[in-house]
Design an enzyme around this catalytic site. Sequence first.
Site, PDB file in Angstrom:
ATOM      1  N   HIS A 124      43.777  38.551  50.616  1.00  0.00           N
ATOM      2  CA  HIS A 124      42.928  37.433  51.021  1.00  0.00           C
ATOM      3  C   HIS A 124      43.767  36.157  50.959  1.00  0.00           C
ATOM      4  O   HIS A 124      44.722  36.086  50.190  1.00  0.00           O
ATOM      5  CB  HIS A 124      41.758  37.363  50.018  1.00  0.00           C
ATOM      6  CG  HIS A 124      40.675  36.426  50.360  1.00  0.00           C
ATOM      7  ND1 HIS A 124      40.687  35.098  49.998  1.00  0.00           N
ATOM      8  CD2 HIS A 124      39.519  36.628  51.011  1.00  0.00           C
ATOM      9  CE1 HIS A 124      39.580  34.526  50.419  1.00  0.00           C
ATOM     10  NE2 HIS A 124      38.847  35.424  51.036  1.00  0.00           N
ATOM     11  N   ASP A 201      43.826  40.445  41.710  1.00  0.00           N
ATOM     12  CA  ASP A 201      42.668  39.784  42.308  1.00  0.00           C
ATOM     13  C   ASP A 201      41.515  40.791  42.244  1.00  0.00           C
ATOM     14  O   ASP A 201      41.473  41.750  43.007  1.00  0.00           O
ATOM     15  CB  ASP A 201      42.994  39.393  43.752  1.00  0.00           C
ATOM     16  CG  ASP A 201      41.789  38.800  44.487  1.00  0.00           C
ATOM     17  OD1 ASP A 201      40.666  38.847  43.942  1.00  0.00           O
ATOM     18  OD2 ASP A 201      41.978  38.313  45.610  1.00  0.00           O
ATOM     19  N   GLN A 204      36.704  41.791  44.560  1.00  0.00           N
ATOM     20  CA  GLN A 204      35.893  42.875  45.130  1.00  0.00           C
ATOM     21  C   GLN A 204      35.746  44.051  44.169  1.00  0.00           C
ATOM     22  O   GLN A 204      34.786  44.804  44.255  1.00  0.00           O
ATOM     23  CB  GLN A 204      36.530  43.361  46.436  1.00  0.00           C
ATOM     24  CG  GLN A 204      36.606  42.324  47.528  1.00  0.00           C
ATOM     25  CD  GLN A 204      35.232  41.880  48.013  1.00  0.00           C
ATOM     26  OE1 GLN A 204      34.280  42.654  47.974  1.00  0.00           O
ATOM     27  NE2 GLN A 204      35.109  40.641  48.453  1.00  0.00           N
ATOM     28  N   LYS A 227      30.286  37.513  43.494  1.00  0.00           N
ATOM     29  CA  LYS A 227      30.407  38.843  44.094  1.00  0.00           C
ATOM     30  C   LYS A 227      29.990  39.927  43.099  1.00  0.00           C
ATOM     31  O   LYS A 227      30.163  41.103  43.336  1.00  0.00           O
ATOM     32  CB  LYS A 227      31.824  39.064  44.594  1.00  0.00           C
ATOM     33  CG  LYS A 227      32.177  38.073  45.698  1.00  0.00           C
ATOM     34  CD  LYS A 227      33.506  38.312  46.338  1.00  0.00           C
ATOM     35  CE  LYS A 227      33.735  37.243  47.408  1.00  0.00           C
ATOM     36  NZ  LYS A 227      34.930  37.422  48.189  1.00  0.00           N
ATOM     37  N   CYS A 388      39.090  36.056  56.230  1.00  0.00           N
ATOM     38  CA  CYS A 388      40.107  35.316  55.466  1.00  0.00           C
ATOM     39  C   CYS A 388      41.318  36.192  55.162  1.00  0.00           C
ATOM     40  O   CYS A 388      41.942  36.052  54.097  1.00  0.00           O
ATOM     41  CB  CYS A 388      39.518  34.720  54.189  1.00  0.00           C
ATOM     42  SG  CYS A 388      38.277  33.463  54.486  1.00  0.00           S
TER      43      CYS A 388
END
Length: 431
Positions: A124, A201, A204, A227, A388
């Site tokens: 991303h 990261d 998600q 999220k 993105c």
Amino acid sequence: MSKLDITAIRSKFPILDQKVNGKPLVYFDNAATTQKPQAVIDALVKYYKTDNANIHRAAHTLAARSTDMFEATRKTIQAFINAKEVEECIFTKGVTESINLVAQSWGRKVLQAGDEVIITTMEHHSNIVPWQLICEEKGAILKVIPINDKGELLMDEYEKMLSSKTKMVACVWVSNALGTINPVKEIIAKAHAVGAKVLLDGAQACSHLTVDVQDLDCDFLAVSSHKLYGPTGVGVLYGKRALLENMPPYQGGGEMIKEVSFEKTTYNEIPYKFEAGTPNIGDVIAFKYALDFVSETGKENIAAHENALLKHCVDGLMAINNSLTGTSTSLSDRNSMSSAVETKPITLIGTAKEKVSVQSFVINGLHHFDAGMLLDSKGIAVRTGHHCTQPLMNCLGIDGTIRASFSVYNTLEEVDVFLEAVKKLLKLSNK
């Protein structure tokens, strides 16, 4: 399929009980943001109705209550990710700020000209641009791990990139555009073998997968609240104590100080050293209730349900392809993105063996933006565009996809509604 009572779960999310454009809402944009359970909404309302006060400073009752609830969320996230110490959990505005914090604090102190930072093709923008900025400033080199046609990392190429020059591997755990689950434990072990640090990261991943930072042995993990069924504007940066203590403050002011004079300022202990100014108190407090919802529902139950939704969707899209072409699409056909783009009405984008409940695809002859608008007219919310991840889309040779992403409150019946709508889109595009 899991044994979860999805009807009961859906009743906890009031936003789902509505019509959009005259149709019952089907919300399949969960990779962008999840909906919020009533408990999170109630916590926000309660905070502002009965407890609103600044934290860590005043001696009055409201301030004490607010501080206690704020720190209770910190303890809950510590348990959620299995951090060794609560002080290793820093509240931020979100994953983007967490990654910028590491790049600007750790990166500015450690990186030198000629050092190397490794990211992946499927990052991303929030895990690309912060590293580009600090690499440009310090004269470091940014390297990118390539992927195959399924949307999986080429681990052999990753191993070739690693050397004593590698100082940081910043890697997405789960791709927001493809749904790919990266082999992060292997990535971390190989990076540590050459002395590099690893930032994951987790935007998600944290709503789908069990998170254990001690077992992973990651050096940093970025977590997003919104999220994970929590409010927007809240995130968490996990970091190992030794690293955080050696990093300079990212921003100045407020709680991050110990003593200030016009001659010199000394800084607070972690985590407060990195929490300058008045934080997003109400949303941090409400985030605890989102974490409680996930823990009470159970990650394994959530994953089982979401995987069943994903399989139903993928099988349905392939069945549509077969019905229109008169052929039987095999798994190997699914896994060939480039050839399928030219020969099939629907092309799946992202067919990794290890995936979460995210499926991107393109309809040949129909622009993804038009598809999104037509689906919205039927009450179906999906994401369209480059998500993105413009470098990833460039790598795949496309300018965007239609992305359906599922959450625990979605149903098989909603997937069927979605598949019927896709069939109608194909008729409109004369496929």
